[in-house]
Design a protein around this motif. Structure first.
Motif, mmCIF file in Angstrom:
data_model
loop_
_atom_site.group_PDB
_atom_site.id
_atom_site.type_symbol
_atom_site.label_atom_id
_atom_site.label_comp_id
_atom_site.label_asym_id
_atom_site.label_seq_id
_atom_site.Cartn_x
_atom_site.Cartn_y
_atom_site.Cartn_z
ATOM 1 N N MET A 1 1.624 -8.945 -11.470
ATOM 2 C CA MET A 1 3.003 -8.982 -10.987
ATOM 3 C C MET A 1 3.011 -8.930 -9.461
ATOM 4 O O MET A 1 1.991 -8.687 -8.828
ATOM 5 N N SER A 2 4.177 -9.133 -8.898
ATOM 6 C CA SER A 2 4.309 -9.116 -7.443
ATOM 7 C C SER A 2 3.998 -7.726 -6.901
ATOM 8 O O SER A 2 4.649 -6.743 -7.248
ATOM 9 N N ASN A 3 2.973 -7.641 -6.067
ATOM 10 C CA ASN A 3 2.598 -6.368 -5.474
ATOM 11 C C ASN A 3 3.751 -5.767 -4.684
ATOM 12 O O ASN A 3 3.979 -4.555 -4.701
ATOM 13 N N ASP A 4 4.499 -6.625 -3.988
ATOM 14 C CA ASP A 4 5.610 -6.188 -3.151
ATOM 15 C C ASP A 4 6.619 -5.350 -3.932
ATOM 16 O O ASP A 4 7.231 -4.421 -3.409
ATOM 17 N N LEU A 5 6.778 -5.659 -5.206
ATOM 18 C CA LEU A 5 7.785 -5.006 -6.027
ATOM 19 C C LEU A 5 7.481 -3.529 -6.269
ATOM 20 O O LEU A 5 8.371 -2.750 -6.565
ATOM 21 N N LEU A 6 6.221 -3.149 -6.137
ATOM 22 C CA LEU A 6 5.801 -1.797 -6.473
ATOM 23 C C LEU A 6 5.775 -0.840 -5.286
ATOM 24 O O LEU A 6 5.384 0.320 -5.438
ATOM 25 N N PHE A 7 6.169 -1.282 -4.107
ATOM 26 C CA PHE A 7 6.088 -0.423 -2.937
ATOM 27 C C PHE A 7 6.910 0.859 -3.086
ATOM 28 O O PHE A 7 6.405 1.959 -2.786
ATOM 29 N N PRO A 8 8.167 0.801 -3.549
ATOM 30 C CA PRO A 8 8.900 2.058 -3.743
ATOM 31 C C PRO A 8 8.206 2.991 -4.731
ATOM 32 O O PRO A 8 8.191 4.210 -4.534
ATOM 33 N N GLN A 9 7.631 2.420 -5.805
ATOM 34 C CA GLN A 9 6.912 3.249 -6.779
ATOM 35 C C GLN A 9 5.704 3.916 -6.134
ATOM 36 O O GLN A 9 5.416 5.097 -6.378
ATOM 37 N N PHE A 10 5.006 3.180 -5.304
ATOM 38 C CA PHE A 10 3.845 3.710 -4.595
ATOM 39 C C PHE A 10 4.242 4.909 -3.735
ATOM 40 O O PHE A 10 3.542 5.941 -3.725
ATOM 41 N N LEU A 11 5.351 4.811 -3.025
ATOM 42 C CA LEU A 11 5.796 5.903 -2.150
ATOM 43 C C LEU A 11 6.187 7.128 -2.961
ATOM 44 O O LEU A 11 5.934 8.270 -2.536
ATOM 45 N N LEU A 12 6.799 6.912 -4.126
ATOM 46 C CA LEU A 12 7.153 8.040 -4.982
ATOM 47 C C LEU A 12 5.894 8.688 -5.552
ATOM 48 O O LEU A 12 5.763 9.914 -5.549
ATOM 49 N N ARG A 115 -4.162 -1.869 -0.935
ATOM 50 C CA ARG A 115 -5.410 -1.494 -1.605
ATOM 51 C C ARG A 115 -5.160 -0.977 -3.019
ATOM 52 O O ARG A 115 -6.063 -0.984 -3.860
ATOM 53 N N ALA A 116 -3.940 -0.528 -3.278
ATOM 54 C CA ALA A 116 -3.631 0.091 -4.574
ATOM 55 C C ALA A 116 -3.457 -0.925 -5.694
ATOM 56 O O ALA A 116 -3.558 -0.583 -6.869
ATOM 57 N N GLY A 117 -3.188 -2.179 -5.367
ATOM 58 C CA GLY A 117 -2.987 -3.197 -6.391
ATOM 59 C C GLY A 117 -1.845 -2.816 -7.315
ATOM 60 O O GLY A 117 -0.773 -2.410 -6.871
ATOM 61 N N GLU A 118 -2.072 -2.938 -8.631
ATOM 62 C CA GLU A 118 -1.038 -2.592 -9.601
ATOM 63 C C GLU A 118 -1.177 -1.156 -10.100
ATOM 64 O O GLU A 118 -0.481 -0.742 -11.034
ATOM 65 N N HIS A 119 -2.046 -0.370 -9.488
ATOM 66 C CA HIS A 119 -2.255 1.001 -9.919
ATOM 67 C C HIS A 119 -0.993 1.860 -9.866
ATOM 68 O O HIS A 119 -0.842 2.755 -10.704
ATOM 69 N N PRO A 120 -0.064 1.665 -8.908
ATOM 70 C CA PRO A 120 1.126 2.522 -8.900
ATOM 71 C C PRO A 120 1.915 2.458 -10.201
ATOM 72 O O PRO A 120 2.439 3.478 -10.661
ATOM 73 N N ALA A 122 0.706 1.628 -13.334
ATOM 74 C CA ALA A 122 -0.076 2.273 -14.380
ATOM 75 C C ALA A 122 -0.055 3.794 -14.219
ATOM 76 O O ALA A 122 0.043 4.537 -15.201
ATOM 77 N N GLU A 123 -0.113 4.249 -12.977
ATOM 78 C CA GLU A 123 -0.094 5.692 -12.713
ATOM 79 C C GLU A 123 1.228 6.309 -13.148
ATOM 80 O O GLU A 123 1.252 7.389 -13.758
ATOM 81 N N ALA A 124 2.346 5.624 -12.858
ATOM 82 C CA ALA A 124 3.662 6.162 -13.218
ATOM 83 C C ALA A 124 3.846 6.197 -14.735
ATOM 84 O O ALA A 124 4.377 7.177 -15.277
ATOM 85 N N VAL A 125 3.411 5.157 -15.426
ATOM 86 C CA VAL A 125 3.527 5.121 -16.886
ATOM 87 C C VAL A 125 2.666 6.209 -17.505
ATOM 88 O O VAL A 125 3.087 6.911 -18.438
ATOM 89 N N GLU A 126 1.465 6.393 -16.977
ATOM 90 C CA GLU A 126 0.567 7.427 -17.500
ATOM 91 C C GLU A 126 1.159 8.815 -17.290
ATOM 92 O O GLU A 126 1.089 9.680 -18.178
ATOM 93 N N ARG A 127 1.756 9.050 -16.131
ATOM 94 C CA ARG A 127 2.379 10.354 -15.881
ATOM 95 C C ARG A 127 3.538 10.598 -16.840
ATOM 96 O O ARG A 127 3.717 11.714 -17.344
ATOM 97 N N ALA A 128 4.328 9.550 -17.088
ATOM 98 C CA ALA A 128 5.467 9.700 -18.000
ATOM 99 C C ALA A 128 5.001 10.004 -19.415
ATOM 100 O O ALA A 128 5.674 10.716 -20.162
#
Length: 285
Positions: A1-12, A115-120, A122-128
């Motif tokens: 998916m678009s990496n740009d879309l995950l920037f807010p998730q990364f910051l959270l 550098r985080a790629g799509e990890h933000p 996956a990390e959020a789903v795993e935490r949930a």
């Protein structure tokens, strides 16, 4: 998916912003207009130190000074001016405009984000999931990624998963839509939305001015879910996993008698309010 879309998730995820701040800036970004400096940082063609040397210049004055000082070429300025502004740049611009972050902080975070790629996601789903659903998480995360792209494409909104949010109170009037996907994999996906958010999402998808949560508005969200699941089916079809979509179902609440297995409820914050994306192996309506 678009990496740009995950920037807010990364910051959270990183704790740079808390959930309340993210909600606020998701709303602000709807009215943000990305200026060349933020695009230059995102694409890595200028440094924060170089941009800071130009002070608070923006627009034509910034372009003139950036070219004169040799920071950006005329070609780079043109290309940055023509570049589409994704959610990452819009969110960063909103932070910059509010003085929440400066050029140096945005540059550092953009680099770490790349550098985080799509990890933000996956990390959020795993935490949930809270340590559960280990076997289901890859499929669920893939579905959520497709959903995020669909919200961007059809609703023009970016969404962020808040793993710590509580379910909606029983007193909140809401609409729920679900659809079962069967075949190569089996999954039931759904959206749970307070009435005000439901109406705004229905308006954004259908471009109709709904004022009450009636059958037509429900049909609009059901159609969106069907389209989303169709995209998911196409994606899995590329791996020779054939999927069938059942007719969407609608309700005003989850079925209290249902006991769906592999159940995951994801609280999504968006510029138009909070709603939930639900995934399970069995029907929950």
């Amino acid at each position: 998916m678009s990496n740009d879309l995950l920037f807010p998730q990364f910051l959270l995820n990183r704790g740079v912003l808390d959930a309340a701040e993210v909600r606020g800036f998701l709303k602000k970004m709807l009215h943000s207009k990305v200026d060349v400096p933020v695009q230059a940082l995102f694409h890595g063609v200028a440094t924060a130190a170089e941009l800071t040397s130009l002070g608070t210049l923006s627009g034509a004055a910034f372009r003139e000074s950036a070219e004169k000082e040799g920071i950006l070429t005329a070609s780079q300025l043109y290309n940055l001016g023509e570049a589409l502004s994704g959610e990452g740049c819009l969110f960063a611009q909103a932070l910059l405009d509010a003085g929440r972050l400066d050029y140096g902080e945005i540059e550092r975070l953009f680099r770490a984000f790349m550098r985080a790629g799509e990890h933000p996601l996956a990390e959020a789903v795993e935490r949930a999931a809270g340590g559960a659903l280990v076997e289901e998480l890859p499929l669920y995360t893939e579905y959520v990624g497709v959903a995020m792209l669909a919200f961007k494409r059809f609703m023009k909104i970016a969404c962020v998963i808040d793993p710590q949010a509580e379910p909606f109170a029983a007193s909140v009037s809401r609409c729920v839509v679900s659809q079962a996907v069967t075949g190569g994999v089996s999954i039931v996906a759904g959206l749970e939305m307070p009435d005000d958010v439901f109406l705004e999402l229905a308006r954004r998808y259908s471009h109709e001015d709904f004022s009450v949560p009636d059958a037509l508005a429900l049909d609009s969200i059901a159609e969106f879910l069907n389209v989303l699941d169709g995209f998911f089916a196409v994606r899995l079809g590329e791996r020779s996993l054939e999927l069938d979509l059942e007719i969407p179902k609608t309700a005003c609440a989850l079925n209290p008698k249902a006991s769906p297995s592999k159940f995951l409820r994801l609280h999504l914050d968006s510029p138009v309010g909070a709603f939930a994306l639900i995934l399970a192996a069995d029907e929950f309506l």
